[in-house]
Design a protein around this motif. Structure first.
Motif, PDB file in Angstrom:
ATOM      1  N   THR A 124      30.974  46.141  36.609  1.00 44.22           N
ATOM      2  CA  THR A 124      30.647  47.498  37.043  1.00 44.22           C
ATOM      3  C   THR A 124      31.861  48.160  37.687  1.00 44.22           C
ATOM      4  O   THR A 124      32.569  47.545  38.490  1.00 44.22           O
ATOM      5  CB  THR A 124      29.500  47.489  38.081  1.00 44.22           C
ATOM      6  OG1 THR A 124      28.356  46.847  37.515  1.00 44.22           O
ATOM      7  CG2 THR A 124      29.146  48.908  38.508  1.00 44.22           C
TER       8      THR A 124
ATOM      9  N   ARG B 262      28.709  47.062  32.278  1.00 42.24           N
ATOM     10  CA  ARG B 262      28.708  46.456  30.953  1.00 42.24           C
ATOM     11  C   ARG B 262      28.379  44.979  31.053  1.00 42.24           C
ATOM     12  O   ARG B 262      28.891  44.267  31.918  1.00 42.24           O
ATOM     13  CB  ARG B 262      30.064  46.634  30.269  1.00 42.24           C
ATOM     14  CG  ARG B 262      30.103  46.083  28.835  1.00 42.24           C
ATOM     15  CD  ARG B 262      31.319  46.583  28.100  1.00 42.24           C
ATOM     16  NE  ARG B 262      31.331  48.046  28.051  1.00 42.24           N
ATOM     17  CZ  ARG B 262      32.341  48.756  27.539  1.00 42.24           C
ATOM     18  NH1 ARG B 262      33.400  48.130  27.059  1.00 42.24           N
ATOM     19  NH2 ARG B 262      32.276  50.079  27.517  1.00 42.24           N
TER      20      ARG B 262
ATOM     21  N   GLU C 169      29.551  52.956  35.617  1.00 43.48           N
ATOM     22  CA  GLU C 169      29.091  52.313  34.385  1.00 43.48           C
ATOM     23  C   GLU C 169      29.142  50.796  34.525  1.00 43.48           C
ATOM     24  O   GLU C 169      30.046  50.237  35.137  1.00 43.48           O
ATOM     25  CB  GLU C 169      29.949  52.752  33.201  1.00 43.48           C
ATOM     26  CG  GLU C 169      29.456  52.201  31.865  1.00 43.48           C
ATOM     27  CD  GLU C 169      30.177  52.822  30.680  1.00 43.48           C
ATOM     28  OE1 GLU C 169      30.402  52.118  29.676  1.00 43.48           O
ATOM     29  OE2 GLU C 169      30.520  54.012  30.767  1.00 43.48           O
TER      30      GLU C 169
END
Length: 199
Positions: free
Chosen positions: A142, A118, A116
């Motif tokens: 990440t 951000r 993921e």
């Protein structure tokens, strides 16, 4: 141009960590082999060159306090004499050996699931050449497959030499190099990779 480089280094980050023990309690330790801080200098108004630091150390404590130290003696411009001039005339590394970057990392970022990413903004304090300045850095964070945390500056930070008392050094460099001009505002970018500290 080296002058600019040094200024940039300051940003995206001046005191070296006194010892590795300062990271003994850190949850994350900087991976210097996979991390880089780059800065661009512009001479004679049109010639741009990219420089970096070969030695970067740091970590993130269990409270989220992040610290990254840039060894100014490790500045790399690919021109040995320019490296020396930047160390001695601009950064004055005998007195100011490093640039320090400090920030508070929200727990939500260190807890990102693997894979993921951000996009967020983090306030970064840069301690360089005896002066401190704060910047808002736009970063992409990440969580890597190996458990590491990658932080990429998505929008270069613009560091002004005068804010750190480096404008005089830039002028000296310009004269020594016989240049018409050297930019006193330097864009700084970088990628930092932190690894979980072994239990």
């Amino acid at each position: 141009m080296k002058l600019l480089s040094r200024t940039a280094v300051a940003l995206t980050s001046a005191v070296l960590f006194s010892s590795a023990s300062q990271f003994a309690l850190a949850d994350w330790v900087l991976d210097g082999q996979r991390s880089t801080v780059q800065f661009m200098s512009v001479k004679n108004a049109s010639v741009a060159e990219l420089h970096h630091f070969r030695s970067i150390t740091g970590g993130i404590s269990d409270t989220g306090a992040a610290q990254v130290a840039l060894d100014l003696d490790s500045v790399e411009t690919l021109v040995p004499i320019r490296n020396q001039r930047m160390r001695e005339l601009l950064f004055e590394t005998v007195r100011f050996p490093a640039a320090m970057l400090r920030a508070e990392v929200p727990e939500s970022l260190s807890a990102l699931p693997i894979g993921e990413t951000r996009d967020t903004a983090i306030e970064v304090e840069v301690d360089l050449h005896g002066a401190k300045q704060s910047y808002i850095a736009e970063v992409l964070v990440t969580r890597l497959s190996d458990g590491g945390l990658q932080v990429v500056i998505s929008e270069p930070l613009v560091v002004k030499a005068a804010d750190f008392g480096l404008d005089g050094g830039i002028e000296i460099l310009r004269e020594v190099a016989g240049l018409q001009s050297i930019s006193t505002a330097v864009p700084v970018s970088g990628q930092l990779v932190f690894l979980p500290e072994p239990d």
